[in-house]
Design a protein around this motif. Structure first.
Motif, PDB file in Angstrom:
ATOM      1  N   GLN A 432       0.805  -1.219   0.000  1.00  0.00           N
ATOM      2  CA  GLN A 432       0.000   0.000   0.000  1.00  0.00           C
ATOM      3  C   GLN A 432       0.837   1.268   0.000  1.00  0.00           C
ATOM      4  OE1 GLN A 432      -3.386   0.009   2.611  1.00  0.00           O
ATOM      5  NE2 GLN A 432      -3.259   2.195   3.010  1.00  0.00           N
ATOM      6  N   TYR A 433       1.886   1.296   0.807  1.00  0.00           N
ATOM      7  CA  TYR A 433       2.612   2.550   1.013  1.00  0.00           C
ATOM      8  C   TYR A 433       3.863   2.685   0.139  1.00  0.00           C
ATOM      9  CZ  TYR A 433      -0.593   2.990   4.905  1.00  0.00           C
ATOM     10  OH  TYR A 433      -1.731   3.069   5.667  1.00  0.00           O
ATOM     11  N   VAL A 434       4.267   1.592  -0.487  1.00  0.00           N
ATOM     12  CA  VAL A 434       5.389   1.662  -1.427  1.00  0.00           C
ATOM     13  C   VAL A 434       4.887   1.519  -2.855  1.00  0.00           C
ATOM     14  CG1 VAL A 434       7.532   0.547  -2.195  1.00  0.00           C
ATOM     15  CG2 VAL A 434       7.091   0.831   0.247  1.00  0.00           C
ATOM     16  N   ARG A 435       4.342   0.351  -3.192  1.00  0.00           N
ATOM     17  CA  ARG A 435       3.979   0.081  -4.591  1.00  0.00           C
ATOM     18  C   ARG A 435       2.800   0.919  -5.075  1.00  0.00           C
ATOM     19  NH1 ARG A 435       2.818  -5.519  -4.660  1.00  0.00           N
ATOM     20  NH2 ARG A 435       0.569  -5.156  -4.640  1.00  0.00           N
ATOM     21  N   GLU A 436       1.765   1.057  -4.259  1.00  0.00           N
ATOM     22  CA  GLU A 436       0.542   1.700  -4.734  1.00  0.00           C
ATOM     23  C   GLU A 436       0.513   3.207  -4.504  1.00  0.00           C
ATOM     24  OE1 GLU A 436      -2.717  -0.389  -2.958  1.00  0.00           O
ATOM     25  OE2 GLU A 436      -2.289  -2.261  -4.047  1.00  0.00           O
ATOM     26  N   ASN A 437       0.921   3.670  -3.315  1.00  0.00           N
ATOM     27  CA  ASN A 437       0.772   5.087  -2.979  1.00  0.00           C
ATOM     28  C   ASN A 437       2.074   5.869  -2.931  1.00  0.00           C
ATOM     29  OD1 ASN A 437      -1.995   4.637  -2.725  1.00  0.00           O
ATOM     30  ND2 ASN A 437      -1.862   4.195  -0.534  1.00  0.00           N
ATOM     31  N   ALA A 438       3.194   5.192  -3.055  1.00  0.00           N
ATOM     32  CA  ALA A 438       4.510   5.839  -3.101  1.00  0.00           C
ATOM     33  C   ALA A 438       4.757   6.786  -1.926  1.00  0.00           C
ATOM     34  CB  ALA A 438       4.681   6.589  -4.424  1.00  0.00           C
ATOM     35  N   VAL A 439       4.269   6.405  -0.759  1.00  0.00           N
ATOM     36  CA  VAL A 439       4.571   7.175   0.453  1.00  0.00           C
ATOM     37  C   VAL A 439       6.047   7.034   0.788  1.00  0.00           C
ATOM     38  CG1 VAL A 439       4.081   7.394   2.927  1.00  0.00           C
ATOM     39  CG2 VAL A 439       2.219   6.942   1.313  1.00  0.00           C
ATOM     40  N   LEU A 440       6.588   5.829   0.571  1.00  0.00           N
ATOM     41  CA  LEU A 440       8.001   5.536   0.767  1.00  0.00           C
ATOM     42  C   LEU A 440       8.567   4.907  -0.504  1.00  0.00           C
ATOM     43  CD1 LEU A 440       7.874   3.734   4.250  1.00  0.00           C
ATOM     44  CD2 LEU A 440       8.554   6.102   3.844  1.00  0.00           C
ATOM     45  N   THR A 441       9.861   5.106  -0.739  1.00  0.00           N
ATOM     46  CA  THR A 441      10.531   4.310  -1.756  1.00  0.00           C
ATOM     47  C   THR A 441      10.802   2.931  -1.178  1.00  0.00           C
ATOM     48  OG1 THR A 441      12.769   4.912  -1.064  1.00  0.00           O
ATOM     49  CG2 THR A 441      11.669   6.386  -2.642  1.00  0.00           C
ATOM     50  N   LEU A 442      11.023   1.967  -2.038  1.00  0.00           N
ATOM     51  CA  LEU A 442      11.295   0.614  -1.560  1.00  0.00           C
ATOM     52  C   LEU A 442      12.565   0.553  -0.713  1.00  0.00           C
ATOM     53  CD1 LEU A 442      10.520  -2.339  -1.429  1.00  0.00           C
ATOM     54  CD2 LEU A 442      11.573  -2.665  -3.683  1.00  0.00           C
ATOM     55  N   PRO A 443      13.679   1.169  -1.138  1.00  0.00           N
ATOM     56  CA  PRO A 443      14.874   1.115  -0.274  1.00  0.00           C
ATOM     57  C   PRO A 443      14.675   1.777   1.087  1.00  0.00           C
ATOM     58  CG  PRO A 443      15.488   1.710  -2.518  1.00  0.00           C
ATOM     59  CD  PRO A 443      13.994   1.769  -2.452  1.00  0.00           C
ATOM     60  N   GLU A 444      13.899   2.877   1.122  1.00  0.00           N
ATOM     61  CA  GLU A 444      13.671   3.549   2.408  1.00  0.00           C
ATOM     62  C   GLU A 444      12.779   2.701   3.306  1.00  0.00           C
ATOM     63  OE1 GLU A 444      13.800   6.637   5.358  1.00  0.00           O
ATOM     64  OE2 GLU A 444      15.119   5.849   3.796  1.00  0.00           O
ATOM     65  N   ALA A 445      11.757   2.066   2.732  1.00  0.00           N
ATOM     66  CA  ALA A 445      10.899   1.183   3.525  1.00  0.00           C
ATOM     67  C   ALA A 445      11.718   0.047   4.125  1.00  0.00           C
ATOM     68  CB  ALA A 445       9.772   0.630   2.655  1.00  0.00           C
ATOM     69  N   ILE A 446      12.599  -0.551   3.321  1.00  0.00           N
ATOM     70  CA  ILE A 446      13.429  -1.644   3.820  1.00  0.00           C
ATOM     71  C   ILE A 446      14.342  -1.156   4.947  1.00  0.00           C
ATOM     72  CG2 ILE A 446      15.259  -3.271   3.205  1.00  0.00           C
ATOM     73  CD1 ILE A 446      12.472  -3.991   2.111  1.00  0.00           C
ATOM     74  N   ARG A 447      14.907   0.047   4.798  1.00  0.00           N
ATOM     75  CA  ARG A 447      15.760   0.598   5.859  1.00  0.00           C
ATOM     76  C   ARG A 447      14.994   0.713   7.169  1.00  0.00           C
ATOM     77  NH1 ARG A 447      17.416   5.340   8.428  1.00  0.00           N
ATOM     78  NH2 ARG A 447      15.638   6.485   7.574  1.00  0.00           N
ATOM     79  N   LYS A 448      13.737   1.156   7.107  1.00  0.00           N
ATOM     80  CA  LYS A 448      12.922   1.338   8.303  1.00  0.00           C
ATOM     81  C   LYS A 448      12.518   0.001   8.934  1.00  0.00           C
ATOM     82  CE  LYS A 448      10.918   5.825   6.977  1.00  0.00           C
ATOM     83  NZ  LYS A 448      10.837   6.504   8.275  1.00  0.00           N
ATOM     84  N   MET A 449      12.598  -1.076   8.151  1.00  0.00           N
ATOM     85  CA  MET A 449      12.246  -2.414   8.631  1.00  0.00           C
ATOM     86  C   MET A 449      13.457  -3.209   9.111  1.00  0.00           C
ATOM     87  SD  MET A 449       9.720  -3.546   5.530  1.00  0.00           S
ATOM     88  CE  MET A 449       8.141  -2.742   5.218  1.00  0.00           C
ATOM     89  N   THR A 450      14.668  -2.713   8.814  1.00  0.00           N
ATOM     90  CA  THR A 450      15.852  -3.547   9.030  1.00  0.00           C
ATOM     91  C   THR A 450      16.959  -2.817   9.785  1.00  0.00           C
ATOM     92  OG1 THR A 450      16.689  -2.951   6.816  1.00  0.00           O
ATOM     93  CG2 THR A 450      15.324  -4.932   6.985  1.00  0.00           C
TER      94      THR A 450
END
Length: 528
Positions: A432-450
């Motif tokens: 929802q927040y990366v692929r569909e709504n682009a609230v986060l980029t994929l690399p930034e989302a991964i950083r926040k998860m890891t």
């Protein structure tokens, strides 16, 4: 083992690059072009994202994985490490004479399982995981709640000099046993009775061990601003790093306040107070139904609470305070009765109420008074009822998620028809927040998860894909990943998580659990 041809997002926030990863003896040994000779096991990750294993910095899996060590709800969404013992609800250290009553106190958060609590110290508790095995890595906080409960019971008063010293010694012993943080939950009795000064004294001990504070603030609704000020004061007076749990502004009248609270966090960081926040990607929260009651109702413990609920005059006073009161975190006021969904009960007689709102249950019961219905349900279920509360704003969720100090946690309570965050938080963000709504980029989302939660916890060997680090790896299809769990039907696993590796062993293969229990107990003492 070799992971071939993956799009590697290494956790730093940098874009993906194509490469192979060689794994030996539970560690990453090489990244780049790796030979597939020597009959190594090969995973073809062509067109798949290869990321560090997701780290859940806020979890309530303290008991459930002792009963179900495969930890399906976590590994099947890509989680490889959890920090348990949150909101003050750790299950150790605990005195023998406190066990039965404390079990009742935390049942609405940790569940009513058949697990025998055959430990007293944190070291003994963590050893249970090592003996039986578990699929995820386990790191633990030491909970303020269990320590205060075993020292002072459910009394609403400051600790004596002797009692505060006993609590400080308990905190110190837990850090000696391997705790990473000190956690507190200031809406939950007996912690709602704790002063800022008490927390400061205990945080001084945690800080001396290089630990941090995980804090469920005193108020997340009408007094959320004041609660941030309390957090800043604790940080200023102790120097302890702080993680604010499940950051939000609850209740429609408070929507938009996250802009102010985030600014206060930024201001604190500008004067060298290390504050970060965690968040789950939903507009509903979840906790025990007893949290709708004013703090004074809890004084003396569960039996006193139920006695008060059986008295009609007391009920009327409680209803009046729920309707009018704002000097405590009033969840019923923030969500409304039709915004409280019952997710778990203790007995079979009320199982049909799971998945229904208090307003719906009141209509079913013919009372047409949701407050009375809630009180009756608490009496019938011995106060062991869990709920989901709909009280947040989607724009606020996005505002917090985009902030640089935000990281991801599930706040998972895995009981009954639980909140979907327990089983789907990470795939939901990626869809929802990366692929569909682009609230986060994929690399930034991964950083926040890891890497961001690894940095906060102090896990120097996890959270990044680098040679020499532990081989905790999550491999997924970014075009397919999807959270399928809903509030009405939460027990559905996500799609798109293809492989999960924990300490070099495949725990998830082609989306299915392998049965491997390759998780480790992580201790702060091993990182000093």
């Amino acid at each position: 083992m070799i992971v071939k041809n993956g799009r590697i997002i290494n956790g730093t926030g940098n874009p993906w690059f194509k490469g192979d990863i060689a794994i030996e003896n539970g560690k990453i040994v090489k990244i780049g072009k790796v030979s597939t000779s020597n009959s190594r096991r090969k995973i073809d990750a062509e067109k798949l994202i290869v990321a560090p294993g997701f780290i859940d910095i806020h979890s309530h899996s303290d008991i459930v994985w002792l009963e179900r060590p495969t930890a399906d709800e976590k590994v099947l969404q890509g989680v490889t490490t959890e920090l348990i013992g949150q909101c003050g609800f750790s299950v150790a250290p605990i005195k023998e004479e406190c066990k039965e009553e404390y079990k009742q106190l935390v049942m609405g958060v940790l569940g009513n399982t058949g697990v025998e609590w055959n430990w007293n110290t944190l070291a003994e508790y963590l050893a249970v995981f090592e003996i039986q095995g578990v699929a995820v890595n386990i790191a633990s906080s030491v909970g303020h709640g269990v320590i205060r409960f075993c020292t002072m019971g459910m009394e609403n008063r400051p600790p004596t000099t002797i009692e505060i010293e006993e609590m400080k010694q308990s905190v110190a012993k837990c850090f000696d046993d391997g705790a990473f943080s000190f956690s507190t939950g200031l809406i939950y009795p007996p912690l709602t009775f704790a002063s800022t000064e008490e927390i400061i004294e205990l945080c001084k001990v945690a800080n001396s061990y290089d630990g941090f504070l995980s804090i469920h603030m005193r108020n997340e609704s009408d007094k959320v601003i004041e609660s941030i000020h309390e957090v800043v004061k604790i940080g200023k007076e102790t120097g302890i790093p702080i993680e604010i749990s499940h950051f939000k502004a609850a209740g429609k009248q408070n929507w938009g306040k996250v802009t102010q609270t985030l600014k206060l966090v930024e201001d604190a960081r500008a004067i060298d107070i290390d504050i970060t926040v965690d968040q789950y990607p939903y507009t509903a929260g979840s906790t025990t139904l007893t949290a709708i009651l004013p703090p004074w109702v809890h004084v003396g413990g569960k039996e006193k609470l139920i006695q008060r609920l059986k008295d009609q005059e007391t009920r009327e006073q409680i209803k009046k305070e729920i309707k009018e009161g704002n000097d405590w975190d009033n969840y019923a006021k923030a969500s409304g009765w039709d915004g409280i969904l019952i997710t778990s009960v203790k007995t079979d007689q009320n199982k049909d109420l799971e998945g229904k709102t208090l307003s719906e249950i009141a209509e079913m019961k013919g009372t047409n008074d949701p407050a009375e219905t809630a009180f009756n349900l608490l009496i019938e279920e011995d106060a062991a009822v869990s709920m989901v509360l709909f009280f947040m704003d989607e724009d606020d969720v996005k505002t917090v998620m985009k902030h640089q100090v935000q990281m991801v946690g599930t706040d998972s309570i895995i009981i009954g028809k639980y909140h979907p965050r327990a089983i789907a938080s990470y795939p939901r963000i990626l869809r929802q927040y990366v692929r569909e709504n682009a609230v986060l980029t994929l690399p930034e989302a991964i950083r926040k998860m890891t890497s961001l939660p690894a940095q906060k916890i102090g896990l120097q060997d996890r959270g990044l894909i680098l040679p020499g680090l532990a081989a905790d790896i999550t491999i997924f299809d970014a075009t397919e990943i999807n959270d399928t769990a809903t509030y009405n039907n939460p027990l559905q696993f996500p799609k798109g998580i293809k492989f999960v590796i924990v300490n070099g062993e495949l725990v998830v293969e082609e989306g299915k659990h392998t049965g491997a229990l390759s998780g480790k107990v992580l201790r702060k003492t091993d990182y000093l």
